[in-house]
Design a protein around this motif. Sequence first.
Motif, mmCIF file in Angstrom:
data_model
loop_
_atom_site.group_PDB
_atom_site.id
_atom_site.type_symbol
_atom_site.label_atom_id
_atom_site.label_comp_id
_atom_site.label_asym_id
_atom_site.label_seq_id
_atom_site.Cartn_x
_atom_site.Cartn_y
_atom_site.Cartn_z
ATOM 1 N N ASP A 223 0.739 -1.206 0.118
ATOM 2 C CA ASP A 223 -0.064 -0.077 -0.199
ATOM 3 C C ASP A 223 1.020 1.174 0.013
ATOM 4 O OD1 ASP A 223 -2.245 -1.359 -0.046
ATOM 5 O OD2 ASP A 223 -2.932 -1.291 2.161
ATOM 6 N N LYS A 226 2.277 2.056 -3.454
ATOM 7 C CA LYS A 226 1.380 2.557 -4.192
ATOM 8 C C LYS A 226 1.310 4.192 -4.309
ATOM 9 C CE LYS A 226 -2.022 -1.394 -4.014
ATOM 10 N NZ LYS A 226 -3.157 -1.612 -3.088
ATOM 11 N N PHE A 279 -4.829 1.915 -8.577
ATOM 12 C CA PHE A 279 -4.277 0.989 -7.853
ATOM 13 C C PHE A 279 -4.957 -0.058 -7.133
ATOM 14 C CE2 PHE A 279 -1.255 4.090 -8.510
ATOM 15 C CZ PHE A 279 0.098 3.733 -8.979
ATOM 16 N N GLN A 357 -4.601 11.891 -3.283
ATOM 17 C CA GLN A 357 -5.106 10.514 -3.603
ATOM 18 C C GLN A 357 -6.418 10.670 -3.008
ATOM 19 O OE1 GLN A 357 -2.453 7.652 -1.178
ATOM 20 N NE2 GLN A 357 -1.607 9.227 -2.057
ATOM 21 N N PHE A 359 -8.141 7.001 -1.509
ATOM 22 C CA PHE A 359 -8.043 5.562 -0.788
ATOM 23 C C PHE A 359 -9.023 5.017 -0.133
ATOM 24 C CE2 PHE A 359 -6.509 8.652 2.563
ATOM 25 C CZ PHE A 359 -6.772 7.953 3.377
ATOM 26 N N LEU A 379 -6.651 4.466 -4.966
ATOM 27 C CA LEU A 379 -5.816 3.524 -4.651
ATOM 28 C C LEU A 379 -6.669 2.720 -3.529
ATOM 29 C CD1 LEU A 379 -3.770 5.856 -4.975
ATOM 30 C CD2 LEU A 379 -2.279 4.812 -3.418
#
Length: 414
Positions: A223, A226, A279, A357, A359, A379
């Motif tokens: 993780d 990423k 991802f 990002q 997530f 992600l």
Amino acid sequence: MNVTNPPPPRIAGLRALQAFGLSLSALSLGGFALLSGAGPTAAAATVPGQAPSFTVLIAGRDIVYCYYQQPCKNQDQRTGLAQPPNTDTVMLVKIQGTTAHVLNIPRDTNVGPFDRYRSVALQKINSQYFSGGGPQSLVKAAETITGEHIDSYVVVRTDYVERVIDALGGLDVTVPEPGIEWVDNAAGVNLKLAPGAHHLEGKEGVLFLRVRKGFGDDYGRIDHQKQALTQLAGKLRTPQGLAALPTILGGIGNGVETDVNPATIAALRPYLGQLKLSFATLPTDPIPGTFNLAVNRERLAQVWGDVPATPPNPELKITVVDASGENLGPALTRALTALGYRNVQVTPAPRSGEASQVFTQQDVSDAAQLADTLNLPRLQGERFPVSAGEVGILLGADAADSLAALKGLGTPAP
């Protein structure tokens, strides 16, 4: 990331390891260097006038040692080694138009059905590069695991990643409690970092990027890789990233193995500025009595590839981690509220160089909707600090530019 006592949602710690080959080797490096005639090439997957569609396997391998703390002069030799090289970072990248879907494959994933009569270690994907005879064996193993056809491969060494990190100005990382101490005299490793923010240059950065202690397990490391990749890929768009191209392009034959086709990458070049990253981690189940993992194909279809975006879910819990240094969290909260989200909270954090990002762990469709709205990478992972029914948004320092419209929202009237 500590699984039993997870850190607050600050997305602590960044590790690129060899996975940085995704953007640099498979896209930029492979295109520019191979266009000059370096290395073999695989069949192209392009249609004139259209963005290409292809898959590439990205793997990172260790430096091989012939003696105690002494790397072999020939890094491609396979005999007389003190320790064989594993590929503990494996990513399958699927380019579809302007989207790059990235699937991380855990190092302990079993290749095919588990065979109790064979060596447990030799059935793991991370052993296939060395024991199977090179990149083609690793590609075949990844195809068996994922069910996807793979067009080409990129394998990079840690010494190459070290050079690239230095060329891009290092990594800004956050070390979780209680800090990191990794000492391995046989490999010449001596990494000691106190909790908190650090700026790491290439050599120390690569060691930090490889360590699992302090981040829980291989899923925690994946993780963070990423997150590191999104940060480093973003640097390619900066003047410093462009200045680093000579170092990046010097990787073919000096730390990088690839058969990426130059025609494929050349066709992708006009779309690189629009490329969106998403991802996911390969879902797996433990194989009883071993440390090996079996792929869970039903869950795989739910987290990777073209996950359909859903309408805004007003009950979705959204946690905004504001590390922008510009206090953009409240403005983003107002914007999301106007879109119909009713459960948004902001957690302030020190200014961070980590990439902005979205997530999530399992709420992939909701995360996809937010990522599309904000034009941010998505992600999905096993160890992100969010729970079921919750999606996180990290606002890094880059949000001042990528989400500049938030500044125009101003401060709400009292």
